[in-house]
Design an enzyme around this catalytic site. Structure first.
Site, PDB file in Angstrom:
ATOM      1  N   ASP A   1      -9.971  10.937  12.324  1.00  0.00           N
ATOM      2  CA  ASP A   1     -10.284   9.867  13.263  1.00  0.00           C
ATOM      3  C   ASP A   1      -9.947  10.231  14.709  1.00  0.00           C
ATOM      4  O   ASP A   1      -9.295  11.242  14.973  1.00  0.00           O
ATOM      5  CB  ASP A   1      -9.558   8.571  12.853  1.00  0.00           C
ATOM      6  CG  ASP A   1      -8.100   8.800  12.463  1.00  0.00           C
ATOM      7  OD1 ASP A   1      -7.554   9.880  12.747  1.00  0.00           O
ATOM      8  OD2 ASP A   1      -7.502   7.895  11.858  1.00  0.00           O
TER       9      ASP A   1
ATOM     10  N   ASN B   1      -0.302  -1.206   6.561  1.00  0.00           N
ATOM     11  CA  ASN B   1      -1.144  -2.189   5.877  1.00  0.00           C
ATOM     12  C   ASN B   1      -2.047  -1.543   4.830  1.00  0.00           C
ATOM     13  O   ASN B   1      -3.008  -2.146   4.374  1.00  0.00           O
ATOM     14  CB  ASN B   1      -1.983  -2.971   6.902  1.00  0.00           C
ATOM     15  CG  ASN B   1      -2.852  -2.050   7.748  1.00  0.00           C
ATOM     16  OD1 ASN B   1      -2.971  -0.850   7.463  1.00  0.00           O
ATOM     17  ND2 ASN B   1      -3.482  -2.597   8.775  1.00  0.00           N
TER      18      ASN B   1
ATOM     19  N   HIS C   1      -3.891   1.219   5.291  1.00  0.00           N
ATOM     20  CA  HIS C   1      -5.089   1.903   5.784  1.00  0.00           C
ATOM     21  C   HIS C   1      -4.998   3.414   5.606  1.00  0.00           C
ATOM     22  O   HIS C   1      -3.910   3.987   5.549  1.00  0.00           O
ATOM     23  CB  HIS C   1      -5.444   1.497   7.226  1.00  0.00           C
ATOM     24  CG  HIS C   1      -4.597   2.075   8.309  1.00  0.00           C
ATOM     25  ND1 HIS C   1      -4.218   1.339   9.414  1.00  0.00           N
ATOM     26  CD2 HIS C   1      -4.064   3.301   8.497  1.00  0.00           C
ATOM     27  CE1 HIS C   1      -3.497   2.104  10.208  1.00  0.00           C
ATOM     28  NE2 HIS C   1      -3.389   3.301   9.684  1.00  0.00           N
TER      29      HIS C   1
ATOM     30  N   GLU D   1      -9.256   0.020   8.106  1.00  0.00           N
ATOM     31  CA  GLU D   1      -8.334  -1.110   8.009  1.00  0.00           C
ATOM     32  C   GLU D   1      -8.661  -1.961   6.779  1.00  0.00           C
ATOM     33  O   GLU D   1      -9.754  -1.844   6.211  1.00  0.00           O
ATOM     34  CB  GLU D   1      -8.469  -1.974   9.270  1.00  0.00           C
ATOM     35  CG  GLU D   1      -8.087  -1.249  10.566  1.00  0.00           C
ATOM     36  CD  GLU D   1      -6.579  -1.106  10.774  1.00  0.00           C
ATOM     37  OE1 GLU D   1      -5.835  -0.962   9.785  1.00  0.00           O
ATOM     38  OE2 GLU D   1      -6.147  -1.132  11.937  1.00  0.00           O
TER      39      GLU D   1
HETATM   40  C1  GLP Z   1      -2.634   6.041  12.286  1.00  0.00           C
HETATM   41  C2  GLP Z   1      -3.624   7.075  11.763  1.00  0.00           C
HETATM   42  C3  GLP Z   1      -3.479   7.280  10.254  1.00  0.00           C
HETATM   43  C4  GLP Z   1      -2.015   7.451   9.888  1.00  0.00           C
HETATM   44  C5  GLP Z   1      -1.258   6.217  10.269  1.00  0.00           C
HETATM   45  C6  GLP Z   1       0.209   6.245   9.878  1.00  0.00           C
HETATM   46  O1  GLP Z   1      -3.099   4.749  12.218  1.00  0.00           O
HETATM   47  N1  GLP Z   1      -4.971   6.723  12.062  1.00  0.00           N
HETATM   48  O2  GLP Z   1      -4.253   8.406   9.862  1.00  0.00           O
HETATM   49  O3  GLP Z   1      -1.895   7.703   8.505  1.00  0.00           O
HETATM   50  O4  GLP Z   1      -1.363   6.069  11.691  1.00  0.00           O
HETATM   51  O5  GLP Z   1       0.938   6.909  10.871  1.00  0.00           O
HETATM   52  P1  GLP Z   1       2.456   7.340  10.760  1.00  0.00           P
HETATM   53  O6  GLP Z   1       2.457   8.578   9.936  1.00  0.00           O
HETATM   54  O7  GLP Z   1       2.856   7.596  12.170  1.00  0.00           O
HETATM   55  O8  GLP Z   1       3.169   6.221  10.129  1.00  0.00           O
END
Ligand code: GLP
Length: 268
Positions: free
Chosen positions: A67, A136, A138, A143
């Protein structure tokens, strides 16, 4: 789903790095699907260390990131392109031309999404997709209530996700509320998936993903339908699981079998 519960986030990073190293050893021209967020950083550091000692090589690999924020260019320190260059690509022997991240400042973002899918298809699809997990549930920026069959497209971020990622932006700085993300259908076409989750803050999402019903309210739960998924958790992220003893027993048996096979092939 193969569930691996380890003591610390460092163990999670090591285990994940080992799976990626094995993938690159068995197929040097692998297509890797990569993730951002704080969780995979330790794994990337481990891969960098292994690359420096020539234990792993990215020389023939191609990568596709999940992304990118809509509205941030590659030079923006909070863009996912910048993140990947900094935390991995600039420190390993990968050809930068083989690293793909959606273009967040494309003049035609819808065409960018379609083109991203085509590039992925042309590359032969993802061999191993690395995923983190949103609070959440995702994956990528898919989402809750995202279509479980979705393809790469523009998504509106939930207030919860915007808040969770606020820590990366300074006060008053523009924080995007839209992103381009690979779809859930796109992710499900990967040949192998490796998902990392660490910390108690992820434990509710972990329970929903592994032991809840397959439902769009927890996008990661779709992984229950994928034939080759490894979920690597630290103790804190696994704390809500009803069947954690069973997962640990299964993994211990898998490791025993692996050692047995390795020692037999060495003694031949
Ligand atoms: C973002 C990214 C996800 C990632 C998520 C969790 O929203 N788009 O790909 O898995 O954050 O991030 P973290 O590892 O910092 O908790």
């Amino acid at each position: 789903m193969k569930i691996v519960i380890l003591e610390t986030p460092e163990h999670v990073a090591q285990y994940g790095a080992e799976l990626i190293s094995k993938q690159l050893a068995s197929k040097p021209a692998s297509v890797l699907g990569l993730a951002t967020g704080s969780t995979p950083v330790a794994l990337y550091n481990e891969l960098i260390a292994r690359c420096r000692t020539s234990e792993v090589s990215f020389s023939q690999a191609t990568t596709f990131n999940l992304d990118e924020y809509l509205g941030l260019d590659a030079q923006h320190p909070q863009s996912y392109r910048y993140f990947m260059d900094k935390h991995l690509f600039n420190q390993v022997n990968i050809d930068p031309a083989n690293t793909y991240v959606p273009n967040g400042t494309s003049a035609d973002p819808i065409a960018e999404c379609e083109a991203y899918e085509l590039k992925l298809e042309k590359a032969g699809g993802v061999d191993l997709q690395l995923l983190g997990l949103g609070h959440n549930g995702h994956i990528g920026f898919n989402e809750p209530t995202s279509s479980l069959g979705s393809r790469t497209r523009i998504k509106t971020l939930t207030p919860e996700t915007i808040k969770a990622n606020q820590r990366f932006f300074s006060e008053g700085e523009f924080q995007p509320t839209l992103a381009i993300t690979m779809g859930i259908g796109t992710i499900m076409e990967s040949k192998q998936v490796v998902l990392l989750a660490t910390g108690a803050a992820k434990s509710d999402a972990v329970v929903e993903m592994i032991e809840g019903p397959i439902a769009a309210r927890c996008p990661a739960s779709i992984l229950q339908l994928h034939p080759k998924v490894t979920v690597i958790l630290d103790r804190a992220a696994s704390q809500g699981l009803e069947n954690s003893c069973f997962y640990e027993l299964t993994e211990a048996r898998n490791q025993e079998l692996l050692h047995h096979r390795q020692s037999r092939s060495q003694s031949r």
